[in-house]
Design an enzyme around this catalytic site. Structure first.
Site, PDB file in Angstrom:
ATOM      1  N   CYS A  83       8.180  58.927  89.458  1.00  0.00           N
ATOM      2  CA  CYS A  83       6.959  58.285  88.968  1.00  0.00           C
ATOM      3  C   CYS A  83       6.108  57.745  90.111  1.00  0.00           C
ATOM      4  CB  CYS A  83       7.316  57.180  88.001  1.00  0.00           C
ATOM      5  SG  CYS A  83       8.081  57.820  86.508  1.00  0.00           S
ATOM      6  N   LYS A 113       2.549  59.181  90.717  1.00  0.00           N
ATOM      7  CA  LYS A 113       1.459  58.935  89.766  1.00  0.00           C
ATOM      8  C   LYS A 113       0.136  58.794  90.488  1.00  0.00           C
ATOM      9  CE  LYS A 113       2.567  56.716  85.435  1.00  0.00           C
ATOM     10  NZ  LYS A 113       3.185  55.607  84.812  1.00  0.00           N
ATOM     11  N   ASP A 125       5.336  62.636  79.514  1.00  0.00           N
ATOM     12  CA  ASP A 125       5.695  62.021  80.792  1.00  0.00           C
ATOM     13  C   ASP A 125       6.250  63.127  81.696  1.00  0.00           C
ATOM     14  OD1 ASP A 125       5.908  59.569  82.190  1.00  0.00           O
ATOM     15  OD2 ASP A 125       8.085  59.599  81.953  1.00  0.00           O
ATOM     16  N   ASP A 144       8.876  55.575  76.950  1.00  0.00           N
ATOM     17  CA  ASP A 144       7.524  55.282  76.473  1.00  0.00           C
ATOM     18  C   ASP A 144       7.541  54.956  74.978  1.00  0.00           C
ATOM     19  OD1 ASP A 144       6.080  55.525  78.848  1.00  0.00           O
ATOM     20  OD2 ASP A 144       5.925  57.702  78.656  1.00  0.00           O
ATOM     21  N   HIS A 175       7.189  74.515  77.744  1.00  0.00           N
ATOM     22  CA  HIS A 175       6.383  75.439  78.540  1.00  0.00           C
ATOM     23  C   HIS A 175       6.941  75.440  79.957  1.00  0.00           C
ATOM     24  CE1 HIS A 175       2.774  77.544  79.841  1.00  0.00           C
ATOM     25  NE2 HIS A 175       2.700  76.690  80.847  1.00  0.00           N
ATOM     26  N   THR A 176       7.010  76.628  80.577  1.00  0.00           N
ATOM     27  CA  THR A 176       7.416  76.672  81.979  1.00  0.00           C
ATOM     28  C   THR A 176       6.275  77.262  82.805  1.00  0.00           C
ATOM     29  OG1 THR A 176       8.361  78.866  81.769  1.00  0.00           O
ATOM     30  CG2 THR A 176       9.876  77.032  81.475  1.00  0.00           C
ATOM     31  N   ASP A 186       7.222  50.049  79.396  1.00  0.00           N
ATOM     32  CA  ASP A 186       8.268  50.491  80.331  1.00  0.00           C
ATOM     33  C   ASP A 186       7.671  50.505  81.737  1.00  0.00           C
ATOM     34  OD1 ASP A 186       6.702  52.761  79.634  1.00  0.00           O
ATOM     35  OD2 ASP A 186       8.268  54.094  80.391  1.00  0.00           O
TER      36      ASP A 186
END
Ligand SMILES: Cc1cc2nc3c(=O)[nH]c(=O)nc-3n(C[C@H](O)[C@H](O)[C@H](O)COP(=O)(O)OP(=O)(O)OC[C@H]3O[C@@H](n4cnc5c(N)ncnc54)[C@H](O)[C@@H]3O)c2cc1C
Length: 752
Positions: free
Chosen positions: A412, A415, A463, A486, A538-539, A626
């Protein structure tokens, strides 16, 4: 979940996988060699049950109190990082030689082209009734080291009204040293002790020269250590050892130092083994009939040299040969042969500053022998210790290539800054009107929420983050935990998930498939126990691994949601997990994090916030969020802004992960720290708080951090009790909510 099949492709298509299992005496040398030169075309993975390997030669000295634990410990994690190796911190539970994969509990097999086992041995006789419950076994050696310290510290503080009775079972070299060094330690603490050394055989130190044995017996007599041979232990009860001849031996401390037997992890492995369960290897250290699979140290049985003892000196000498043979096996070159030394220097620590030694049948003793042993042992261990006690690289590693310092942090911490996000959202203009939106861009929160015609609310969150470490399974698990947080912060339990995974572009299709299997399997270990179904996803491809999840759940009504806007003056602010993941993983990227710090951080990040969310609701929480990439300061400021209140935070109460404060004090910072620290502008800090060593924790970006909850003041202790009972032992009240301040500052930080 059944382990997914491992797909093999032609070797030329891809980078080869070298998997090292165990951080024993031979493997640390393989890793050290890779610090200088990494094997071309290979990805190296170290699978190890614990990051701390213990150098056995110094264990008796530790028992005597001559060394601190960290002097004999080799932290394999920073060593592996310097060697460019991935680390899987989990025990091997089996090995599939046909499908060429290492089996690790609870996760998909780890495939290999070339692998090596250096997992040591176990102590014989652990199946004797009562031994596991009442004796201090010398293996695993790391556990012995921590338990012996515990037991002796307890004893020393308790005082004594009669001699402390120590019984040592097993009179090989380890048992002899433990008997002498335990006595020395207890005597040094001013305690009277009686030590008895027992062995079922006809003589002590079988296989060692007569001269050495005679010296040990003389020293034992002078120290009143009683030695009894032909005394076979058959059972242990609390405080009593039963012998085969019907005798009983009372004890306060029973040390179990019997010979080596195979590591239990080998029991389920279908490899050629000797009758005692050790893996049969040729003199090239390659397992009989298994090309590309090697074994070294205690776990290997040298078919051509069957009399080779289970001693660290052999594992040490095998190290360089093993390292070269692994490189040759990867490159398809011929292997070289290892020939055990016909004799080795034996040095037995007597615990009083002297040692007894022998070489080529000649024995000797004295303080100089101990000085020699100390110098040899320290020199060996230092070659593998990357960090000194202050956390700086040791001289041996100061000039060795470090890891790229300019790479931004993952997790994270990757971000986009809060202000950039706010500006971008302003620039795209107001969102379309939609009466069903409960939480959306107009009322930003941790998740979005849409009311349905039924009257309930669908809550959903996305996320995603770039990998913060190189173990894809762990990244998958932590990403799933983080995504669910979340929703949990809104008081909603997740029901479904969809994955978004970008695999590294450089990975060929089989490697990419393997990465995907590891990521999704890791995620399922978080989703499955909560009944969260992974529905799809999804990749794509990107420069590096990026993993994310959309999760959704249902709240009975809009009023059931815990919102950012819910804080009220007087509320107590509780943080459920310790801070510091940003700086700990930054240090890991630089090869400067200790293994136990990484282990603690991973444990914390992997813990689902479900119990915390339930505890928060049950304790009447009015608001929650969070804590992730913007750090505690950013997320708290967001909550306060949304609720129209301010807060006082006690910086001394901020809980920290192991290592976080040391790293911050040394000046390390996550790459997102500076952006998060901008939040300081909207704060008032007392001088004590501004100078406090915990203040930087406030701005440290968290990956899969805890919940920050606001509870009414009268429910504070109830909330803390519930959180701790649910496993959030570090949960702490970090401050309280006040009405909005006239100066507009949202947060005042005090040091108490
Ligand atoms: C008290 C004592 C003193 C000793 N003193 C000496 C001495 O002075 N000189 C000497 O030559 N020998 C000594 N020995 C013997 C020596 O300890 C062993 O021969 C030596 O440690 C073997 O080294 P190794 O590399 O095979 O394994 P180890 O050094 O035992 O290393 C095994 C590694 O594998 C890891 N591991 C274990 N199981 C797993 C798993 N399932 N999955 C992943 N990783 C795993 C462990 O964490 C560790 O990193 C002593 C032994 C004892 C008990």
């Amino acid at each position: 979940m059944d382990p997914p099949p491992v797909v093999r492709v032609r070797a030329e298509e891809r980078v080869k996988d070298l998997v090292l299992v165990g951080g024993g005496h031979a493997h640390v040398q393989v890793l050290r060699r890779m610090v200088m030169a990494r094997p071309a075309g290979a990805r190296v993975t170290l699978v190890v049950d614990t990051p701390l390997a213990v150098y056995s030669g110094m264990v008796p000295g530790f028992v005597a109190g001559q060394y601190r634990a960290e002097e004999l410990e080799i932290d394999v994690l920073p060593l592996a990082r310097r060697a460019g190796a991935r680390v899987v911190l989990a025990p091997m539970v089996g090995l599939d030689s046909k499908r060429r994969s290492v089996l690790v509990a609870g996760r998909p097999p780890i495939p290999f082209d070339v692998a090596s086992l250096d997992i040591g041995s176990s102590v014989a006789g652990l199946d004797v009734p009562g031994v596991r419950q009442h004796a201090l076994a010398t293996r695993p050696i790391g556990r012995f080291v921590s338990r012996v310290a515990e037991v002796l510290d307890r004893k020393q503080s308790a005082g004594a009204d009669r001699p402390f009775r120590v019984v040592v079972v097993g009179a090989g070299s380890g048992g002899v040293e433990i008997a002498f060094t335990l006595l020395a330690r207890l005597n040094r603490a001013g305690l009277e002790a009686r030590v008895t050394l027992l062995d079922g055989g006809a003589r002590i130190l079988p296989g060692y020269p007569e001269g050495l044995v005679a010296r040990v017996l003389r020293q034992a007599r002078s120290r009143r250590i009683e030695i009894r041979t032909g005394a076979r232990a058959v059972a242990v009860e609390a405080g009593q050892l039963a012998l085969a001849d019907g005798g009983r031996e009372p004890f306060d401390l029973l040390a179990w130092v019997t010979g080596a037997v195979a590591n239990p992890a080998l029991a389920q492995v279908a490899l050629p083994k000797d009758p005692r369960g050790f893996v049969r290897v040729r003199s090239t250290l390659e397992v009989e009939g298994c090309e590309g699979l090697f074994a070294a140290g205690d776990c290997a049985h040298l078919v051509e040299f069957p009399a080779t003892a289970k001693a660290g000196v052999y594992a040490v000498r095998q190290g360089p040969v093993l390292a070269r043979n692994l490189e040759s096996a990867l490159a398809g070159r011929p292997l070289e042969r290892y020939r055990p030394q016909s004799d080795f220097l034996t040095l037995l620590n007597m615990g009083d500053g002297t040692a007894i030694g022998s070489k080529w049948g000649v024995s000797f003793e004295g303080a100089w022998v101990m000085r020699l042993k100390d110098a040899i042992d320290r020199r060996f261990v230092r070659r593998f210790q990357v960090l000194d006690p202050t956390g700086a690289p040791t001289t041996a590693f100061r000039d060795k290539p470090s890891m790229a310092g300019d790479v931004p942090c993952g997790g994270c911490a990757a971000k986009l800054g809060q202000s950039a996000l706010d500006r971008a959202l302003t620039r795209i203009g107001r969102p379309l009107e939609d009466a069903s939106v409960v939480l959306g861009l107009e009322s930003p929160d941790d998740a979005v929420a849409i009311s349905t015609p039924r009257g309930d609310v669908v809550v959903s969150s996305l996320d995603a983050f770039p990998a913060f470490t190189d173990d894809a399974f762990v990244v998958g698990r932590v990403a799933a935990v983080s995504a669910m947080s979340d929703l949990l912060a809104k008081g909603v339990e997740p029901l479904h998930a969809q994955a978004l995974v970008a695999v590294p572009e450089r990975e060929a299709s089989a490697a990419a498939e393997e990465t995907l299997v590891q990521v999704l399997s890791g995620a399922r270990t978080a989703f499955d126990p909560l009944g969260v179904a992974l529905l799809g996803g999804h990749t794509t491809k990107a420069a590096g691994l990026v993993v994310g999840f959309v999760v959704d759940g249902i709240a009975p009504s809009p009023g059931a949601l815990l919102r950012l806007t819910g804080l009220r003056p007087g509320d107590r602010l509780i943080l459920t997990k310790p801070l510091g993941t940003g700086v700990v993983f930054r240090a890991d990227m630089l090869g400067l994090a200790r293994g136990r710090w990484i282990q603690a951080a991973l444990d914390s990040m992997s813990r689902v916030n479900l119990a915390a969310a339930r505890a928060a609701r049950e304790a009447g929480a009015r608001a929650a969020t969070d804590v992730t990439g913007f750090g505690l300061a950013g997320h708290l400021a967001g909550m306060l802004r949304a609720s129209g209140v301010s807060a006082i935070v006690d910086v001394t109460a901020l809980p920290a992960l192991p290592g976080a404060l040391e790293l911050l004090a040394r000046g390390h910072r996550s790459t997102a720290h500076a952006a998060n620290e901008q939040a300081r502008r909207g704060m008032v800090l007392t001088p004590d708080a501004a100078a406090h060593p915990r203040l930087p924790l406030f701005f440290d970006p968290q990956t899969s951090g805890g919940l920050l909850i606001g509870v009414p003041p009268e429910r504070e202790s109830d909330a803390l009790g519930r959180l701790r009972a649910g496993g959030d032992e570090a949960a702490a009240v970090i401050g309280w909510v006040r009405p909005a301040r006239f100066d507009g500052a949202a947060i005042e930080v005090r040091a108490r």
